[in-house]
Scaffold this motif. Structure first.
Motif, PDB file in Angstrom:
ATOM      1  N   ALA A 354       0.828  -1.206   0.000  1.00 20.37           N
ATOM      2  CA  ALA A 354       0.000   0.000   0.000  1.00 20.37           C
ATOM      3  C   ALA A 354       0.864   1.257   0.000  1.00 20.37           C
ATOM      4  O   ALA A 354       0.571   2.241  -0.699  1.00 20.37           O
ATOM      5  N   ILE A 355       1.943   1.216   0.765  1.00 28.94           N
ATOM      6  CA  ILE A 355       2.860   2.368   0.796  1.00 28.94           C
ATOM      7  C   ILE A 355       3.530   2.556  -0.563  1.00 28.94           C
ATOM      8  O   ILE A 355       3.724   3.682  -1.038  1.00 28.94           O
ATOM      9  N   MET A 356       3.872   1.440  -1.219  1.00 31.47           N
ATOM     10  CA  MET A 356       4.472   1.524  -2.546  1.00 31.47           C
ATOM     11  C   MET A 356       3.500   2.152  -3.548  1.00 31.47           C
ATOM     12  O   MET A 356       3.899   2.959  -4.395  1.00 31.47           O
ATOM     13  N   VAL A 357       2.220   1.789  -3.477  1.00 31.75           N
ATOM     14  CA  VAL A 357       1.225   2.346  -4.387  1.00 31.75           C
ATOM     15  C   VAL A 357       1.099   3.851  -4.182  1.00 31.75           C
ATOM     16  O   VAL A 357       1.055   4.640  -5.145  1.00 31.75           O
ATOM     17  N   ALA A 454      13.039  -8.168  -0.815  1.00 28.54           N
ATOM     18  CA  ALA A 454      12.871  -8.345  -2.257  1.00 28.54           C
ATOM     19  C   ALA A 454      11.629  -7.607  -2.749  1.00 28.54           C
ATOM     20  O   ALA A 454      11.635  -7.003  -3.834  1.00 28.54           O
ATOM     21  N   PHE A 455      10.573  -7.640  -1.970  1.00 27.80           N
ATOM     22  CA  PHE A 455       9.355  -6.921  -2.333  1.00 27.80           C
ATOM     23  C   PHE A 455       9.630  -5.429  -2.446  1.00 27.80           C
ATOM     24  O   PHE A 455       9.209  -4.767  -3.413  1.00 27.80           O
ATOM     25  N   ILE A 460       8.345  -1.926  -7.648  1.00 28.93           N
ATOM     26  CA  ILE A 460       8.174  -0.815  -8.590  1.00 28.93           C
ATOM     27  C   ILE A 460       8.701  -1.194  -9.969  1.00 28.93           C
ATOM     28  O   ILE A 460       8.114  -0.832 -11.002  1.00 28.93           O
ATOM     29  N   LEU A 461       9.800  -1.937 -10.003  1.00 33.86           N
ATOM     30  CA  LEU A 461      10.368  -2.351 -11.287  1.00 33.86           C
ATOM     31  C   LEU A 461       9.414  -3.261 -12.046  1.00 33.86           C
ATOM     32  O   LEU A 461       9.225  -3.112 -13.263  1.00 33.86           O
ATOM     33  N   PHE A 462       8.807  -4.195 -11.340  1.00 29.87           N
ATOM     34  CA  PHE A 462       7.849  -5.086 -12.007  1.00 29.87           C
ATOM     35  C   PHE A 462       6.581  -4.327 -12.420  1.00 29.87           C
ATOM     36  O   PHE A 462       5.965  -4.654 -13.444  1.00 29.87           O
ATOM     37  N   TYR A 463       6.202  -3.338 -11.639  1.00 31.09           N
ATOM     38  CA  TYR A 463       5.046  -2.525 -12.032  1.00 31.09           C
ATOM     39  C   TYR A 463       5.318  -1.801 -13.354  1.00 31.09           C
ATOM     40  O   TYR A 463       4.481  -1.796 -14.263  1.00 31.09           O
ATOM     41  N   ARG A 469       4.546  -0.959 -18.868  1.00 31.81           N
ATOM     42  CA  ARG A 469       5.234  -1.432 -20.075  1.00 31.81           C
ATOM     43  C   ARG A 469       6.045  -0.300 -20.710  1.00 31.81           C
ATOM     44  O   ARG A 469       6.004  -0.052 -21.912  1.00 31.81           O
ATOM     45  N   ASP A 470       6.776   0.370 -19.836  1.00 32.17           N
ATOM     46  CA  ASP A 470       7.584   1.525 -20.239  1.00 32.17           C
ATOM     47  C   ASP A 470       9.052   1.184 -20.013  1.00 32.17           C
ATOM     48  O   ASP A 470       9.546   1.230 -18.881  1.00 32.17           O
ATOM     49  N   ILE A 471       9.762   0.814 -21.080  1.00 31.68           N
ATOM     50  CA  ILE A 471      11.142   0.381 -20.955  1.00 31.68           C
ATOM     51  C   ILE A 471      12.053   1.518 -20.521  1.00 31.68           C
ATOM     52  O   ILE A 471      13.037   1.301 -19.814  1.00 31.68           O
ATOM     53  N   TYR A 472      11.730   2.757 -20.921  1.00 34.58           N
ATOM     54  CA  TYR A 472      12.582   3.888 -20.555  1.00 34.58           C
ATOM     55  C   TYR A 472      12.485   4.182 -19.056  1.00 34.58           C
ATOM     56  O   TYR A 472      13.500   4.367 -18.374  1.00 34.58           O
ATOM     57  N   SER A 473      11.250   4.231 -18.529  1.00 36.70           N
ATOM     58  CA  SER A 473      11.085   4.458 -17.085  1.00 36.70           C
ATOM     59  C   SER A 473      11.684   3.306 -16.283  1.00 36.70           C
ATOM     60  O   SER A 473      12.300   3.521 -15.234  1.00 36.70           O
TER      61      SER A 473
END
Length: 743
Positions: A354-357, A454-455, A460-463, A469-473
């Motif tokens: 939730a904090i990550m979101v 690990a979470f 954020i990287l997996f998001y 689906r933004d390779i640059y970000s």
């Protein structure tokens, strides 16, 4: 310079907290003495006239430190109890030295063996400094608690209405009671200066490998495996590192980007294959080290030899194997507790999620534009209140270089605080699970904490890879996380401690004369107190950094091909900074016997196999890399983003599955051709088995020969006794329950 006699030098230091009263300290000293512990040094306990200093428990600065040791005979007895494996001389020319469990009866076969570094051992070449600390700690853990202190713990449990069932009983030891009552901070091995300096010097060398044997003999197997793993990974990172560098140079030369380069996908596939093969060869190298260090496990029963957990609770019952009374705890109850621990862990991870979101909304990763892209459906992670804070001119303006850092810092502070609380919770849950061995207890704690770390590192990287689906970000976030984390580790573990130590030394030298005057009047301080004030060393922090780094390199290789090359340089520096930290800033930890990386190795394998799916997803959906090979399957939307055609989606999935299966099958075939048990270890085990069978055969032969001689002697006596007597039938009981009749 060999180790001094054990009975004359402190091996462990024990520091009392201000909570310990004078009576409690005297009771502990008496219990230690009864248990065979010798107090060869103390600081803060006696004044200059040899009288006990009256303690004031309200003074937090009051500290009593004891220097503990024992006799050589008790160390050898404890080595036999904990099944310590040592090199042993044999009578066979083809097997001059063999790894055997130490026994006092065969003591002469374990002493005076030629070794590489005789300075690390005692005068007879039997025990190292680390083994002395391990054995003495085991001896202290076996000392029963005095009745007065045990009664205090029972009173505390009664005050909190703690109930213990029949399977929660335990033998209350002195060390457990002292920790429960918070009378003792810790016990820690005392540094041996000449060994520590030699290890530091050898590790600093840029041309040679770290002295793993010396590290193992001084710090224990757990620390030695960490440095062995770091040195191993530094060399193996060269393969994906050089490949990533070549692809990067070609990409720059051709003017491509990470999104449009048709060569970058090969980095991801090769990195996946490399990761699996690397782990396999590490298992092989790990087995060699474990066998050399005497911790190699052949059967599950050998796990007990790595150490039983002192706090293990259970019901006393007779073992069906040994016939002795042992503690037993049902595996079904432990499994139920593990399920509860898993639920608690998932609950904590949900809070972290939730904090990550919230952070992703505040950083601008989830914005109003993302919501519009979803059409009629709402973006599942979009929250307008937090997202608008990242808009232009807002408090967390994502376009401002300094405002955009604020939510990152806030997230780091909050997550770090949660991590600290959860770390303590993980230890409490693992204690509650009641694992029998130290190995099982340690692996359970590691698994719980790794899930959180690990979470935090990858969510954020997996998001960005799966949802956005933004390779640059993704590349920017990955490069920022990887580079910042690498620089942070080097700065906090090497540069900053060195600078602080430099200025501290300057202040100390400036005030030398004043301190000398103070020391004349105050004899409480000394080398034991100085070591007790050093920082605690936790291997988890070093291991988790390497594991997260391994994930950065393998899981997202197609997005950041240079990660392996940077990791190679960072590890070269950090291996030396970690040893400097161990030698100058941290207390020695009690040596932990280990036969492998344990749970860390399991995590490495999981990450390696996940790398196949993550890199292929980047190749097919997150970037335009697959479009360079199959342009007819993709289109460009009105915002300029590459999107797969709806009609070609099945073909794309089929291609991805074929590539994934081909890569996995190829790697499995290669992996299975690599034996995880080296030939030297396999031959050593076979020699050991033959040696024991030969000894057993000779022992049976001697027993039969002795029994035959006894039978012959007894038969002669019976025959003589029958001379001159009436003939009658007699029954004689012979050795071995053999009956025979004589006329």
């Amino acid at each position: 310079m060999v180790l001094p006699p054990v009975a004359k030098t402190p091996v462990l230091l024990l520091r009392f907290t201000p909570n310990a009263s004078q009576d409690a300290i005297e009771t502990v000293i008496e219990a230690l003495t009864r248990g065979g512990i010798i107090i060869v040094d103390s600081e803060g306990l006696y004044d200059e006239h040899g009288k006990i200093i009256v303690r004031d428990t309200s003074d937090d600065n009051t500290a009593v430190v004891l220097g503990l040791t024992t006799t050589q005979k008790l160390l050898e007895h404890e080595a036999e109890i904990i099944r310590l494996v040592k090199p042993c001389k044999t009578a066979y020319e083809h097997i001059p030295i063999m790894m055997e469990r130490f026994t006092s009866i065969a003591r002469d076969d374990f002493v005076n063996i030629e070794r590489e570094n005789d300075d690390d051992y005692d005068g007879e070449g039997l025990f190292t400094s680390g083994e002395r600390a391990l054995l003495l700690d085991s001896l202290i853990n076996a000392i029963p608690a005095p009745q007065s202190l045990e009664q205090m713990t029972l009173s505390r449990k009664a005050a909190y209405s703690e109930k213990i069932d029949e399977y929660e009983e335990s033998t209350t030891t002195l060390s457990q009671v002292l920790l429960q009552l918070e009378y003792v901070d810790f016990t820690s091995p005392v540094h041996v200066q000449h060994i520590k300096k030699r290890i530091l010097t050898d590790t600093y060398s840029a041309t040679t490998a770290p002295p793993l044997r010396a590290i193992r003999d001084y710090y224990g197997e757990e620390v030695a495996f960490y440095f062995a793993w770091m040195h191993y990974m530094t060399r193996w990172f060269a393969v994906p590192g050089l490949l990533g560098l070549v692809v990067y140079v070609l990409r720059i030369h051709r003017g491509d980007t990470v999104d449009t380069c048709d060569l970058t996908p090969f980095v991801g596939v090769v990195t996946f294959c490399w990761a699996v093969v690397c782990n396999r060869y590490w298992e092989k190298h790990e087995a060699e080290l474990a066998y050399e260090w005497g911790t190699y496990i052949v059967t599950d029963g050998d796990k007990i030899s790595l150490g039983k957990r002192p706090g293990f609770r259970g019901k006393m019952q007779r073992s069906p194997i040994t016939g002795c009374m042992e503690r037993f705890y049902p595996a079904s109850k432990r499994r139920m507790k593990c399920i509860v621990s898993a639920i608690v862990t998932l609950f904590v991870l949900s809070w972290a999620g939730a904090i990550m979101v919230v952070s992703m909304n505040a950083q601008g990763y989830v914005s109003r534009a993302d919501r519009e892209l979803w059409g009629e459906r709402d973006h599942p992670l979009y929250f307008q209140f937090f997202s608008q804070l990242a808009e232009e001119g807002a408090i967390f303006d994502a376009s401002s270089w300094w405002k955009s850092i604020i939510p990152v810092v806030l997230r780091a502070v909050v997550v770090t605080n949660i991590n600290q609380q959860y770390s303590r919770l993980a230890v409490m849950l693992t204690e509650w699970e009641n694992h029998e061995t130290l190995l099982g207890h340690r692996n359970s704690v590691i698994l719980k904490r790794v899930l959180f770390e690990a979470f935090d590192a990858y969510v954020i990287l997996f998001y960005l890879a799966v949802y956005e689906r933004d390779i640059y970000s993704l590349r920017l976030e990955l490069a920022g996380a990887f580079n910042v984390d690498t620089l942070r580790r080097v700065f906090t573990e090497c540069i900053m401690p060195y600078v602080l130590r430099y200025f501290t030394k300057g202040k100390e030298s400036a005030g030398t004369s004043k301190k000398d005057d103070d020391l004349k009047d105050d004899k409480k301080g000394g080398h034991l107190t100085s070591e007790a004030e050093l920082e605690e060393y936790d291997t988890f922090d070093d291991y988790i950094e390497m594991l997260i780094q391994f994930g950065y390199v393998t899981l997202f290789a197609s997005a950041y091909p240079l990660a392996a090359l940077l990791a190679m340089g960072a590890n070269f520096i950090e291996m030396r900074s970690d040893m400097w930290k161990l030698g100058h800033l941290c207390r020695r930890q009690i040596p932990v016997r280990a036969n492998s990386l344990g749970m860390w190795k399991v995590c490495l394998k999981v990450i390696a196999w996940l790398a196949a799916g993550s890199n292929l997803y980047l190749f097919a959906f997150t970037s335009s890399q697959m479009r360079q090979w199959f342009p007819d399957y993709y289109v460009t939307d009105k915002l300029g983003n590459t999107m797969p055609k709806a009609s070609a989606l099945h073909e794309i999935l089929l291609i991805v599955l074929i590539l994934e299966h081909c890569a996995v099958i190829t790697v499995m075939l290669v992996r299975n051709t690599i034996a995880c048990t080296p030939e030297t270890v396999r031959l050593g085990i076979m020699k050991n088995q033959w040696y024991h069978e030969d000894l057993a055969s000779k022992a049976r032969f001697r027993s039969v020969k002795r029994s035959s001689a006894e039978v012959a002697s007894l038969s002669h006596i019976v025959q003589k006794s029958q001379q001159g007597r009436p003939s009658q039938l007699r029954q004689v009981s012979w050795p071995g329950s053999i009956g025979k009749q004589f006329d």
